[in-house]
Design a protein around this motif. Sequence first.
Motif, PDB file in Angstrom:
ATOM      1  N   UNK A   1       0.810  -1.201   0.000  1.00 35.69           N
ATOM      2  CA  UNK A   1       0.000   0.000   0.000  1.00 35.69           C
ATOM      3  C   UNK A   1       0.850   1.261   0.000  1.00 35.69           C
ATOM      4  N   UNK A   2       0.211   2.396  -0.262  1.00 35.21           N
ATOM      5  CA  UNK A   2       0.897   3.683  -0.232  1.00 35.21           C
ATOM      6  C   UNK A   2       1.408   3.977   1.178  1.00 35.21           C
ATOM      7  N   UNK A   3       2.592   4.583   1.246  1.00 34.64           N
ATOM      8  CA  UNK A   3       3.191   4.919   2.530  1.00 34.64           C
ATOM      9  C   UNK A   3       2.934   6.363   2.938  1.00 34.64           C
ATOM     10  N   UNK A   4       2.095   7.046   2.193  1.00 34.45           N
ATOM     11  CA  UNK A   4       1.784   8.433   2.522  1.00 34.45           C
ATOM     12  C   UNK A   4       1.257   8.505   3.956  1.00 34.45           C
ATOM     13  N   UNK A   5       1.891   9.368   4.768  1.00 35.79           N
ATOM     14  CA  UNK A   5       1.472   9.493   6.153  1.00 35.79           C
ATOM     15  C   UNK A   5       2.092   8.484   7.092  1.00 35.79           C
ATOM     16  N   UNK A   6       2.892   7.581   6.570  1.00 36.06           N
ATOM     17  CA  UNK A   6       3.489   6.550   7.393  1.00 36.06           C
ATOM     18  C   UNK A   6       4.860   6.975   7.912  1.00 36.06           C
ATOM     19  N   UNK A   7       5.242   6.377   9.033  1.00 37.94           N
ATOM     20  CA  UNK A   7       6.589   6.472   9.562  1.00 37.94           C
ATOM     21  C   UNK A   7       7.315   5.176   9.244  1.00 37.94           C
ATOM     22  N   UNK A   8       8.583   5.304   8.878  1.00 35.70           N
ATOM     23  CA  UNK A   8       9.433   4.147   8.628  1.00 35.70           C
ATOM     24  C   UNK A   8      10.528   4.140   9.688  1.00 35.70           C
ATOM     25  N   UNK A   9      10.608   3.070  10.429  1.00 37.87           N
ATOM     26  CA  UNK A   9      11.552   3.014  11.529  1.00 37.87           C
ATOM     27  C   UNK A   9      12.530   1.869  11.400  1.00 37.87           C
ATOM     28  N   UNK A  10      13.649   2.025  12.073  1.00 37.13           N
ATOM     29  CA  UNK A  10      14.626   0.939  12.213  1.00 37.13           C
ATOM     30  C   UNK A  10      14.761   0.612  13.701  1.00 37.13           C
ATOM     31  N   UNK A  11      14.742  -0.666  13.988  1.00 37.59           N
ATOM     32  CA  UNK A  11      14.908  -1.185  15.338  1.00 37.59           C
ATOM     33  C   UNK A  11      15.989  -2.263  15.308  1.00 37.59           C
ATOM     34  N   UNK A  12      16.446  -2.645  16.483  1.00 43.77           N
ATOM     35  CA  UNK A  12      17.344  -3.792  16.571  1.00 43.77           C
ATOM     36  C   UNK A  12      17.053  -4.569  17.843  1.00 43.77           C
ATOM     37  N   UNK A  13      17.440  -5.829  17.801  1.00 44.13           N
ATOM     38  CA  UNK A  13      17.250  -6.683  18.970  1.00 44.13           C
ATOM     39  C   UNK A  13      18.453  -7.592  19.111  1.00 44.13           C
TER      40      UNK A  13
END
Length: 123
Positions: free
Chosen positions: A27-39
């Motif tokens: 889907x469109x990412x308009x308005x979305x946040x893209x994050x990076x995490x680690x574990x």
Amino acid sequence: QVQLVESGGGSVQTGGSLRLSCAVSGRSLSGYAMGWFRQAPGKEREFLAVIAWSNGITSYADSVKGRFTISRDNAMNLVYLQMNRLIPEDTAVYYCAAGPTYLATMSRQYDYWGQGTQVTVSS
């Protein structure tokens, strides 16, 4: 639905660099946040960085500020995490995530996750 696929992990020595990529589809990412995490083994998932897909505004965890840089390529639907001056404490599985909350920093605010990519930093 959003599909996320990370790549670019590997093994490096202390002081080295890696660039992780996250390929986004669906889907469109308009308005979305893209994050990076680690574990890391035995530890909770840790927020690293987030970028707002619409305007490119970024935010970082203090632990990586000045060493890691998040960016995106809207045309290619890619999100990057450039990691410099790596240390053994950076060893972990790194995840890309997408969610509707602007500049979200908590994992529960993200709806979609990639499968993760391993980063190992040796001393």
